[in-house]
Design a protein around this motif. Structure first.
Motif, PDB file in Angstrom:
ATOM      1  N   PRO A 122    -146.401 -19.499 -71.606  1.00 14.32           N
ATOM      2  CA  PRO A 122    -147.432 -20.265 -70.899  1.00 14.32           C
ATOM      3  C   PRO A 122    -146.901 -20.979 -69.654  1.00 14.32           C
ATOM      4  O   PRO A 122    -147.609 -21.104 -68.652  1.00 14.32           O
ATOM      5  CB  PRO A 122    -147.900 -21.268 -71.956  1.00 14.32           C
ATOM      6  N   GLY A 123    -145.653 -21.422 -69.723  1.00 16.03           N
ATOM      7  CA  GLY A 123    -145.077 -22.133 -68.590  1.00 16.03           C
ATOM      8  C   GLY A 123    -144.755 -21.251 -67.394  1.00 16.03           C
ATOM      9  O   GLY A 123    -144.425 -21.754 -66.314  1.00 16.03           O
ATOM     10  N   ASP A 124    -144.857 -19.939 -67.568  1.00 13.62           N
ATOM     11  CA  ASP A 124    -144.567 -19.013 -66.467  1.00 13.62           C
ATOM     12  C   ASP A 124    -145.736 -18.893 -65.489  1.00 13.62           C
ATOM     13  O   ASP A 124    -145.564 -18.429 -64.370  1.00 13.62           O
ATOM     14  CB  ASP A 124    -144.228 -17.621 -67.012  1.00 13.62           C
ATOM     15  N   TYR A 183    -155.119 -18.435 -62.185  1.00 10.83           N
ATOM     16  CA  TYR A 183    -153.716 -18.752 -62.425  1.00 10.83           C
ATOM     17  C   TYR A 183    -152.850 -17.716 -61.707  1.00 10.83           C
ATOM     18  O   TYR A 183    -153.320 -16.664 -61.283  1.00 10.83           O
ATOM     19  CB  TYR A 183    -153.417 -18.758 -63.923  1.00 10.83           C
ATOM     20  N   ARG A 184    -151.580 -18.024 -61.611  1.00 13.04           N
ATOM     21  CA  ARG A 184    -150.698 -17.119 -60.878  1.00 13.04           C
ATOM     22  C   ARG A 184    -149.392 -16.916 -61.643  1.00 13.04           C
ATOM     23  O   ARG A 184    -148.804 -17.867 -62.172  1.00 13.04           O
ATOM     24  CB  ARG A 184    -150.421 -17.679 -59.484  1.00 13.04           C
ATOM     25  N   LEU A 185    -148.956 -15.644 -61.707  1.00 22.10           N
ATOM     26  CA  LEU A 185    -147.694 -15.273 -62.350  1.00 22.10           C
ATOM     27  C   LEU A 185    -146.826 -14.568 -61.315  1.00 22.10           C
ATOM     28  O   LEU A 185    -147.176 -13.477 -60.852  1.00 22.10           O
ATOM     29  CB  LEU A 185    -147.953 -14.340 -63.539  1.00 22.10           C
ATOM     30  N   TYR A 239    -149.152 -12.118 -59.426  1.00 23.54           N
ATOM     31  CA  TYR A 239    -150.401 -11.627 -59.985  1.00 23.54           C
ATOM     32  C   TYR A 239    -151.333 -12.820 -60.159  1.00 23.54           C
ATOM     33  O   TYR A 239    -150.947 -13.846 -60.741  1.00 23.54           O
ATOM     34  CB  TYR A 239    -150.179 -10.950 -61.337  1.00 23.54           C
ATOM     35  N   ASP A 240    -152.538 -12.711 -59.627  1.00 17.62           N
ATOM     36  CA  ASP A 240    -153.560 -13.708 -59.889  1.00 17.62           C
ATOM     37  C   ASP A 240    -154.227 -13.334 -61.211  1.00 17.62           C
ATOM     38  O   ASP A 240    -154.618 -12.182 -61.422  1.00 17.62           O
ATOM     39  CB  ASP A 240    -154.601 -13.733 -58.766  1.00 17.62           C
TER      40      ASP A 240
END
Length: 300
Positions: free
Chosen positions: A117-119, A134-136, A186-187
């Motif tokens: 989750p923290g990524d 969110y963004r990864l 990645y959104d």
């Protein structure tokens, strides 16, 4: 599922394994020389002829380590990974699996299991339906890829994909991922939740068991899994159950016929009952730095 070390079984680190092997080899050589001096070269040659094949087999098999070892369990969980209570059966249905056997999406499937989750972080933006975006970072995905497939993995960024994560964001675990080249990320929009798949089948398609683990001479880690496959057919109120060694259902182990539903349910099928006839899936992991990565697998 971060990088791990074989800290609960000291002989599993490459350095300690090499040190122990070196020490053991020297002691073994000394004992052999003493024996040769005492009993003579002739006796030594006879013994070598009798036991040589067994020694060679043991050397090729490697040093057995406990399957309760934490790192062995983690690696086994990685290759049997699946969300919603169902594992991916790629390794059970393909006779041999190497890095080249994976499609680009399959690489994402196995790599994203390392996501935490923290990524991911909020962008402060929302999509057209009001869902938070969110963004990864792709740098994280690259580290996931190398953790599972090793330093030589190659892949391309999928423009879009849906993925069910092991964690939830605001109660949702399904993320719609869109490649954002400009931000090297990645959104992700988490917009739905999928629970555990309910299994109402009388018998499973296959049954598996973590069986044994070895450290080979080149520090490769080998994990063995036992598996049986089933086929259940119904004729009115009775059932016929076949148990096979292979996914193609060509190598029959046992056939049970004219069984009621209650009798089928009472079987409590287990690999343990067919351990010597079951197929063996062997997973091989190579060393990279302080961790192991998947190299290949075979079924025998």
């Amino acid at each position: 599922m971060a990088d791990f070390k074989f800290d609960t079984y000291e002989e599993q680190t490459p350095e300690l394994m090499e040190e122990k092997r070196s020490s053991g080899f020297k002691k073994g050589l000394l004992v052999t020389l003493i024996v040769c001096l005492v009993v003579g070269l002739g006796t030594y040659l006879i013994s070598a002829a009798i036991f040589g094949a067994k020694v060679k087999e043991e050397q090729e098999q490697g040093e057995e380590i406990p399957i309760t070892n934490e790192s062995v369990k983690i690696l086994y969980e990685n290759v049997t990974y699946g969300v919603r209570g169902t594992r991916n059966d790629k390794f059970l249905k393909e006779q041999s699996v190497t890095l080249n056997s994976f499609s680009n999406y399959e690489k994402f499937y196995y790599a994203l299991q390392y996501s935490l989750p923290g990524d991911v972080y909020q962008t402060g933006q929302k999509d057209s339906k009001g869902n938070k975006i969110y963004r990864l970072p792709t740098s994280k995905i690259d580290s996931y890829m190398k953790e599972f497939f090793g330093p030589n993995v190659t892949y391309t960024f999928e423009n879009s994909l849906n993925y069910t994560f092991l964690y939830s964001i605001e109660g949702n675990n399904v993320g719609r991922m869109t490649y954002n080249q400009a931000n090297s990320a990645y959104d992700i929009v988490f917009d739905s939740n999928l629970g555990i798949i309910k299994n109402d089948n009388l018998v499973n398609e296959y049954y598996t068991k973590l069986y044994k683990a070895y450290v080979l001479e080149d520090n490769t880690l080998k994990i063995e899994e036992k598996v049986i496959f089933t086929s259940l057919t119904q004729n009115q109120d009775f059932y016929s159950l076949a148990i096979y060694k292979d996914n193609g259902h060509t190598n029959l182990i046992e056939q049970k016929g004219n069984m009621s539903k209650d009798e089928i349910q009472a079987l409590n099928l287990s690999v343990d009952n067919y351990i010597n006839k079951a197929a063996t899936v062997s997973y091989y992991f190579k060393v990279s730095g302080n961790s192991y990565y998947f190299d290949h697998s075979t079924i025998s």
